[in-house]
Design a protein around this motif. Structure first.
Motif, mmCIF file in Angstrom:
data_model
loop_
_atom_site.group_PDB
_atom_site.id
_atom_site.type_symbol
_atom_site.label_atom_id
_atom_site.label_comp_id
_atom_site.label_asym_id
_atom_site.label_seq_id
_atom_site.Cartn_x
_atom_site.Cartn_y
_atom_site.Cartn_z
ATOM 1 N N ASP A 202 -15.146 8.396 8.894
ATOM 2 C CA ASP A 202 -14.346 9.288 9.732
ATOM 3 C C ASP A 202 -13.768 8.521 10.924
ATOM 4 O O ASP A 202 -12.595 8.701 11.284
ATOM 5 C CB ASP A 202 -15.174 10.476 10.225
ATOM 6 N N GLU B 106 -5.360 12.284 -1.306
ATOM 7 C CA GLU B 106 -5.559 11.667 0.014
ATOM 8 C C GLU B 106 -7.031 11.373 0.263
ATOM 9 O O GLU B 106 -7.380 10.291 0.758
ATOM 10 C CB GLU B 106 -4.995 12.578 1.110
ATOM 11 N N ARG B 107 -7.894 12.315 -0.103
ATOM 12 C CA ARG B 107 -9.339 12.089 0.058
ATOM 13 C C ARG B 107 -9.796 10.912 -0.797
ATOM 14 O O ARG B 107 -10.626 10.105 -0.385
ATOM 15 C CB ARG B 107 -10.121 13.356 -0.289
ATOM 16 N N ASN C 258 -13.157 5.467 1.038
ATOM 17 C CA ASN C 258 -14.057 4.387 1.460
ATOM 18 C C ASN C 258 -13.950 4.093 2.956
ATOM 19 O O ASN C 258 -14.548 3.144 3.444
ATOM 20 C CB ASN C 258 -13.810 3.122 0.632
ATOM 21 N N LEU C 259 -13.207 4.917 3.690
ATOM 22 C CA LEU C 259 -13.123 4.772 5.148
ATOM 23 C C LEU C 259 -13.991 5.832 5.809
ATOM 24 O O LEU C 259 -13.948 7.001 5.423
ATOM 25 C CB LEU C 259 -11.673 4.945 5.634
ATOM 26 N N LYS D 22 0.839 -1.198 0.000
ATOM 27 C CA LYS D 22 0.000 0.000 0.000
ATOM 28 C C LYS D 22 0.876 1.250 0.000
ATOM 29 O O LYS D 22 0.576 2.226 -0.687
ATOM 30 C CB LYS D 22 -0.929 -0.011 1.221
ATOM 31 N N LEU E 67 -7.327 4.369 12.117
ATOM 32 C CA LEU E 67 -6.118 4.087 11.337
ATOM 33 C C LEU E 67 -4.979 4.996 11.787
ATOM 34 O O LEU E 67 -3.857 4.526 12.014
ATOM 35 C CB LEU E 67 -6.394 4.264 9.847
ATOM 36 N N GLU F 30 -13.121 5.307 11.098
ATOM 37 C CA GLU F 30 -12.070 4.396 10.614
ATOM 38 C C GLU F 30 -10.780 5.155 10.318
ATOM 39 O O GLU F 30 -9.686 4.658 10.600
ATOM 40 C CB GLU F 30 -12.550 3.655 9.364
ATOM 41 N N GLN F 31 -10.911 6.349 9.776
ATOM 42 C CA GLN F 31 -9.726 7.167 9.517
ATOM 43 C C GLN F 31 -9.022 7.520 10.824
ATOM 44 O O GLN F 31 -7.791 7.438 10.910
ATOM 45 C CB GLN F 31 -10.108 8.440 8.764
ATOM 46 N N ILE G 263 -7.928 8.313 -1.775
ATOM 47 C CA ILE G 263 -7.361 7.048 -1.299
ATOM 48 C C ILE G 263 -8.052 6.544 -0.033
ATOM 49 O O ILE G 263 -8.128 5.341 0.196
ATOM 50 C CB ILE G 263 -5.824 7.145 -1.124
ATOM 51 N N ILE G 264 -8.566 7.461 0.796
ATOM 52 C CA ILE G 264 -9.238 7.019 2.023
ATOM 53 C C ILE G 264 -10.747 7.218 1.957
ATOM 54 O O ILE G 264 -11.440 7.082 2.963
ATOM 55 C CB ILE G 264 -8.668 7.717 3.280
#
Length: 139
Positions: A120, A111-112, A117-118, A14, A126, A122-123, A114-115
């Motif tokens: 808030d 960045e928005r 599908n996560l 990744k 992470l 989950e972000q 790439i993430i």
């Protein structure tokens, strides 16, 4: 017990993918992700010594020196004398300061993406887990 080899393999894959894609987005500025890291570091910390930069980025000094030389040749940074003859202070140029808002928007868009599908939560989780890696924290 989780297969840590598979976990780290996925993490490395990744990371490579993200770096490759960021490099693609930065092409329009004739930059690479390693150069963007230094520009971002200087934007965040202000004028800094090369030592401060390589320590902050956790990379080898010669790598930072080569990257700064490229940034200097392309007009993104300048070197100024520091407190002694050996110390150099690196600072962003006017050109860099003018282009940083566009650069940041390009990177943030990616960045928005790439993430995207996560959630808030989950972000946040992470981010918390990444920061926790390599520490003695157990919770």
């Amino acid at each position: 017990m989780i297969d840590t080899t598979a976990l780290f393999h996925e993490l490395f894959q990744k990371t490579r993918f993200i770096t490759k894609e960021v490099n693609e987005k930065l092409k329009q500025y004739d930059l690479y992700s390693s150069q963007w890291s230094i520009i971002y570091c200087l934007k965040t910390l202000g004028p800094s010594t090369q030592t401060d930069i390589w320590r902050y980025l956790n990379v080898e000094a010669p790598t930072v020196t080569r990257t700064i030389t490229r940034l200097e040749k392309s007009g993104w940074v300048i070197r100024m004398e520091g407190n002694d003859k050996r110390e150099r202070i690196i600072q962003l140029t006017e050109k860099a300061n003018e282009l940083i808002p566009q650069l940041e928007e390009t990177v943030k868009d990616f960045e928005r993406e790439i993430i995207g599908n996560l959630s808030d939560d989950e972000q946040q989780e992470l981010l918390r887990l990444i920061k926790k890696m390599g520490t003695n924290e157990r919770s």
